[in-house]
Design an enzyme around this catalytic site. Structure first.
Site, PDB file in Angstrom:
ATOM      1  N   ASP A  21     -19.589  26.682 -29.401  1.00 48.08           N
ATOM      2  CA  ASP A  21     -20.673  26.753 -28.002  1.00 48.08           C
ATOM      3  C   ASP A  21     -21.071  25.187 -27.800  1.00 48.08           C
ATOM      4  O   ASP A  21     -20.817  24.258 -28.476  1.00 48.08           O
ATOM      5  CB  ASP A  21     -21.923  27.458 -28.751  1.00 48.08           C
ATOM      6  N   ASN A  69     -19.418  37.151 -21.200  1.00 47.65           N
ATOM      7  CA  ASN A  69     -19.013  35.960 -20.600  1.00 47.65           C
ATOM      8  C   ASN A  69     -18.501  36.186 -19.250  1.00 47.65           C
ATOM      9  O   ASN A  69     -18.404  35.382 -18.431  1.00 47.65           O
ATOM     10  CB  ASN A  69     -18.047  35.085 -21.145  1.00 47.65           C
TER      11      ASN A  69
HETATM   12  C1  IPE Z   1     -21.250  32.486 -27.404  1.00 48.04           C
HETATM   13  O1  IPE Z   1     -21.594  31.683 -26.477  1.00 48.04           O
HETATM   14  C2  IPE Z   1     -19.668  33.138 -26.958  1.00 48.04           C
HETATM   15  C3  IPE Z   1     -18.662  32.006 -27.130  1.00 48.04           C
HETATM   16  C4  IPE Z   1     -18.650  31.266 -27.647  1.00 48.04           C
HETATM   17  C5  IPE Z   1     -17.355  32.746 -26.748  1.00 48.04           C
HETATM   18  P1  IPE Z   1     -22.413  31.846 -25.249  1.00 48.04           P
HETATM   19  O2  IPE Z   1     -22.785  30.640 -24.510  1.00 48.04           O
HETATM   20  O3  IPE Z   1     -21.837  32.921 -24.436  1.00 48.04           O
HETATM   21  O4  IPE Z   1     -23.858  32.526 -25.952  1.00 48.04           O
HETATM   22  P2  IPE Z   1     -25.154  32.684 -25.502  1.00 48.04           P
HETATM   23  O5  IPE Z   1     -25.193  33.310 -24.184  1.00 48.04           O
HETATM   24  O6  IPE Z   1     -25.631  31.437 -25.291  1.00 48.04           O
HETATM   25  O7  IPE Z   1     -25.771  33.399 -26.319  1.00 48.04           O
HETATM   26  C1  IPE Z   2     -18.891  27.736 -25.156  1.00 48.01           C
HETATM   27  O1  IPE Z   2     -19.379  26.877 -24.335  1.00 48.01           O
HETATM   28  C2  IPE Z   2     -17.397  28.511 -24.580  1.00 48.01           C
HETATM   29  C3  IPE Z   2     -17.738  29.831 -23.951  1.00 48.01           C
HETATM   30  C4  IPE Z   2     -18.681  30.504 -24.200  1.00 48.01           C
HETATM   31  C5  IPE Z   2     -16.484  30.234 -23.372  1.00 48.01           C
HETATM   32  P1  IPE Z   2     -20.453  27.238 -23.142  1.00 48.01           P
HETATM   33  O2  IPE Z   2     -19.579  27.339 -21.995  1.00 48.01           O
HETATM   34  O3  IPE Z   2     -21.425  28.482 -23.695  1.00 48.01           O
HETATM   35  O4  IPE Z   2     -21.364  25.989 -23.094  1.00 48.01           O
HETATM   36  P2  IPE Z   2     -22.973  25.875 -23.006  1.00 48.01           P
HETATM   37  O5  IPE Z   2     -23.502  26.807 -23.986  1.00 48.01           O
HETATM   38  O6  IPE Z   2     -23.278  26.296 -21.698  1.00 48.01           O
HETATM   39  O7  IPE Z   2     -23.369  24.423 -22.922  1.00 48.01           O
HETATM   40 MG    MG Z   3     -23.045  28.508 -24.554  1.00 41.53          MG
END
Ligand code: IPE
Ligand code: IPE
Ligand code: MG
Length: 251
Positions: A21, A69
């Protein structure tokens, strides 16, 4: 002494799961679009996978795309899928060099066609590798997986393959996508968020949780070593008392 040398190789977690994340925030901090963060996350995946394989970790599961997502802007979802296809192809060498077998869990049939095809191709090409299984959680969520398992069990009861009384935790586990994968002992989440976000809800029942403040594109081998060292300092009691556990771990 390097961090790596402090790790007790006889007490490694067999399975590490990672919620990667913070890509979006990493990009934003640099005044870039979110996709820039995803692209830079690939190096962190490479480092984590090779470090885990070198240590002797048997299973590494990476949360790459959740069922939630899809709610992101279409351009980001498309970019993530394209990056996935490109990386599955460009990282084949890394997988082969490190003897890593690629696997995937999640609602794979509902991935875009080219994505599914590339995934199948890379999984087939690495199928003979034996050092570590790298499991990508793609279009995955724990609730989706548990609901699917319940549906399949109901179907098998209906068809008389099993009876209601056969359903216990062991049987239920065999209906999950992870049926052939042991539960993770260690979960790592980056970016300083303290939540599970619908990841491996069943399998994480007794995992040790480790939260890193690092944003995913900054995650490196030493960060993995640090999480493993943290894990090795935990006392895993599984509902028992400390006194009961001590004689077992000293054996
Ligand atoms: C969790 O991250 C999903 C992945 C790493 C693929 P998100 O960024 O989607 O999670 P939330 O929405 O902050 O909980
Ligand atoms: C994790 O990084 C990747 C996926 C969930 C695919 P994020 O895209 O969630 O990055 P933040 O949490 O918005 O910084
Ligand atoms: Mg995230």
């Amino acid at each position: 002494m390097d961090l790596k040398d402090k790790i007790d190789l006889t007490r490694l977690p067999g399975h590490i799961a990672v919620i990667m994340d913070g890509n979006g925030r990493w990009a934003k901090n640099r005044g870039e679009v979110r996709v820039f963060g995803h692209r830079n996350g690939v190096e962190a995946v490479r480092q984590t996978a090779t470090a885990a394989a070198e240590l002797g970790i048997r299973h590494l599961t990476l949360y790459a795309f959740s069922t939630e997502n899809w709610k992101r802007p279409k351009c980001e979802v498309d970019a993530l899928m394209n990056l996935l296809v490109a990386s599955l192809s460009s990282e084949l060498g890394t997988l082969m060099d490190n003897n890593i077998r690629l696997k995937a869990i999640g609602d794979l049939c509902h991935l875009q066609k080219n994505c599914f095809a590339q995934l199948q191709e890379t999984m087939a090409k690495t199928a003979g590798n034996t050092r570590m299984d790298l499991i990508l959680a793609l279009n995955y969520s724990g609730r989706w997986e548990i609901t699917e398992a319940a549906r399949k069990i109901a179907g098998d009861i209906e068809q008389g393959k099993i009876t209601k009384n056969d359903v216990d935790q062991d049987l239920f586990s065999t209906y999950l996508d992870t049926s052939e994968i042991p539960d993770p002992e260690l979960l790592i989440r980056t970016s300083g968020e303290y939540r599970i976000s619908n990841f491996l809800l069943w399998q994480l029942a007794y995992a040790e949780l480790c939260f890193s403040p690092k944003l995913w594109p900054d995650f490196r081998k030493d960060d993995l070593y640090e999480a493993i060292l943290d894990y090795q300092h935990r006392e895993r009691r599984f509902g028992m008392t400390s006194e009961q556990i001590k004689p077992l771990t000293n054996q």
